[in-house]
Design an enzyme around this catalytic site. Structure first.
Site, PDB file in Angstrom:
ATOM      1  N   ASP A  11       0.866  -1.176   0.000  1.00  0.00           N
ATOM      2  CA  ASP A  11       0.000   0.000   0.000  1.00  0.00           C
ATOM      3  C   ASP A  11       0.908   1.232   0.000  1.00  0.00           C
ATOM      4  OD1 ASP A  11      -2.448   1.592   0.497  1.00  0.00           O
ATOM      5  OD2 ASP A  11      -1.518   1.915   2.451  1.00  0.00           O
ATOM      6  N   ASP A  13      -0.350   5.247   0.563  1.00  0.00           N
ATOM      7  CA  ASP A  13      -0.720   6.270   1.541  1.00  0.00           C
ATOM      8  C   ASP A  13      -0.804   5.655   2.935  1.00  0.00           C
ATOM      9  OD1 ASP A  13      -1.188   8.717  -0.034  1.00  0.00           O
ATOM     10  OD2 ASP A  13      -2.741   7.522  -1.000  1.00  0.00           O
ATOM     11  N   ASP A 209      -1.590  -0.224   6.036  1.00  0.00           N
ATOM     12  CA  ASP A 209      -1.899   0.425   7.316  1.00  0.00           C
ATOM     13  C   ASP A 209      -3.383   0.414   7.645  1.00  0.00           C
ATOM     14  OD1 ASP A 209      -2.258   2.430   5.126  1.00  0.00           O
ATOM     15  OD2 ASP A 209      -2.928   3.679   6.802  1.00  0.00           O
TER      16      ASP A 209
END
Length: 327
Positions: A11, A13, A209
Site C-alpha cells: 500500500d 498512503d 496500514d
C-alpha cells in the site's frame, strides 16, 4: 520474512508516504527487499494519479519504482467497466483526470455531464470533487446507470492527518440514490490478485496500514498480510479487528520486512502474560519491555477471547500499555 514471501504488495498512503512526506525508513526497507531479490508491487486505492505519476512521486521520495510495478484502483475500475459495458459506451467520471484516462484508454468514452447516453458512473478520489459533480452522478445513477467506485476508503492519510477519502463521497451518493456501487479496489481481492500475478508470485505478502482495505483485501485474496502502525491502524483498532480484517504479522513500520517472520507473527510472545479477567484482559510482565511484543500477544488473546478492554497487572505492563495508548 522475505525468505517466506517472494513478493511484497505495498500500500502507499500511510505505508510508504503521507502525501508529499516519506515515512521514515520506508525507502531503505524497500531497497533492502529489492537487494534480496524480492519483487515489489505498489498497490494503491488512490485513483487520482496515473501509474506513471505514482512511480514518479515514489522516485521523488527516494523509492525506486517503475510504472509497471504500480497498480491503481483506477485501473481496476476501468477493468470492471469493460467487463460490463460494450466498447464505446459512455461513462460519467467523478474523479481526477487519471481516472478518465483509464476509461478512455480502455475503449470507453468519458464525460462529465449526465445524459441519456450515459451507461455507467465511475467514481474515484479527487480533491476537486464538489456538489456539482455529485449532482451529475446522482442524476445518472437514479436514471439506471451502472455505478462503479474505485474504492470506499472513508479517509485518506496525509501529512496533516486523516482527511475525507473517496468513501466519504461515495457515502453521499449512497444517501442520495439509495444504491450501492460495485467496488473495484481494495478490499475486493482482484487488485491484489492482479498485482501478485504481475509479479509472478506464489507467496506474496500484502503490507498496509488499513484493516478495512489492505488487510481485508489480503484476507479475501487468501494471502498473508503485515500491518504497519504508520497510518490508520492503531493498537485499539487491532484488538477490535473482526476475523475478516486480521493480519498475520505486525510491525511498527516497513523495517519489519527485514525482520524474522516468526517474531513478527501475531501470537503469544516471550516476556508477557495476558489472561482473561472480568470484562478485561489482564497484562503482567514476565521480563518483557517491548510494547510491540505485548501488542502481538494482546491481539492473539483479544481475538481468542473476544475481549478488547485491557488493564495492567504491574508497573511494567502499565508503562507498555501507555506506550500503546491502551491505558
Amino acid at each position: 520474512m522475505l525468505d517466506r514471501h517472494d513478493a511484497v504488495l505495498l500500500d502507499l498512503d500511510g505505508t510508504v508516504y503521507h502525501g508529499p512526506q516519506p515515512i521514515p525508513h520506508a525507502a531503505e526497507a524497500i531497497a533492502s527487499a529489492r537487494e534480496r531479490g524480492t519483487r515489489i508491487r505498489f498497490v494503491t486505492n488512490n485513483a487520482s494519479k496515473a501509474p506513471d505519476a505514482v512511480a514518479e512521486h515514489l522516485r521523488s521520495l527516494g523509492v525506486a519504482a517503475d510504472v509497471d510495478e504500480v497498480l491503481t484502483s483506477a485501473q481496476a475500475a476501468a477493468r470492471v467497466l469493460r467487463e460490463h459495458l460494450p466498447e464505446g459506451a459512455v461513462v460519467l467520471v467523478v474523479g481526477a483526470g487519471a481516472l478518465a484516462a483509464e476509461v478512455d484508454g480502455g475503449g470507453l468514452r468519458s464525460v462529465r455531464k449526465a445524459g441519456d447516453d450515459v451507461a455507467a458512473v465511475v467514481q474515484g478520489h479527487s480533491p476537486k470533487t464538489g456538489w456539482a459533480d455529485l449532482a451529475e452522478a446522482c442524476i445518472a445513477i437514479r436514471g439506471g446507470a451502472l455505478w462503479v467506485a474505485s474504492n470506499t476508503d472513508a479517509t485518506l492519510p496525509t501529512e496533516r492527518g486523516l482527511l475525507p477519502g473517496n468513501g466519504s463521497m461515495v457515502a453521499a451518493l449512497k444517501a442520495a440514490t439509495d444504491r450501492e456501487p460495485i467496488v473495484a479496489g481494495k478490499p475486493q481481492p482482484p487488485l491484489f490478485l492482479a498485482a501478485a500475478e504481475s509479479a509472478g508470485a506464489t507467496s506474496p505478502l500484502v503490507v498496509g496500514d488499513r484493516l478495512d482495505t489492505d488487510i481485508a483485501g489480503a484476507v479475501a485474496a487468501e494471502v498473508d498480510s503485515l500491518v504497519v502502525l504508520t497510518g490508520v491502524a492503531t493498537p485499539a483498532s487491532l484488538l477490535a479487528a473482526i476475523p475478516a480484517e486480521r493480519p498475520r504479522y505486525l510491525s511498527a513500520d516497513l523495517t519489519g520486512l527485514d525482520g524474522k517472520a516468526d517474531e513478527l507473527e501475531i501470537g503469544p510472545r516471550p516476556g508477557w502474560r495476558v489472561e482473561p479477567g472480568d470484562a478485561a484482559l489482564v497484562v503482567t510482565s514476565d521480563g518483557g519491555h517491548d510494547s510491540l511484543e505485548l501488542l502481538r500477544t494482546l491481539c492473539a488473546a483479544a481475538w481468542r477471547h473476544e475481549i478488547t478492554a485491557v488493564r495492567e497487572g504491574d508497573d511494567a505492563s502499565a508503562g507498555a500499555l501507555a506506550e500503546l495508548g491502551l491505558t
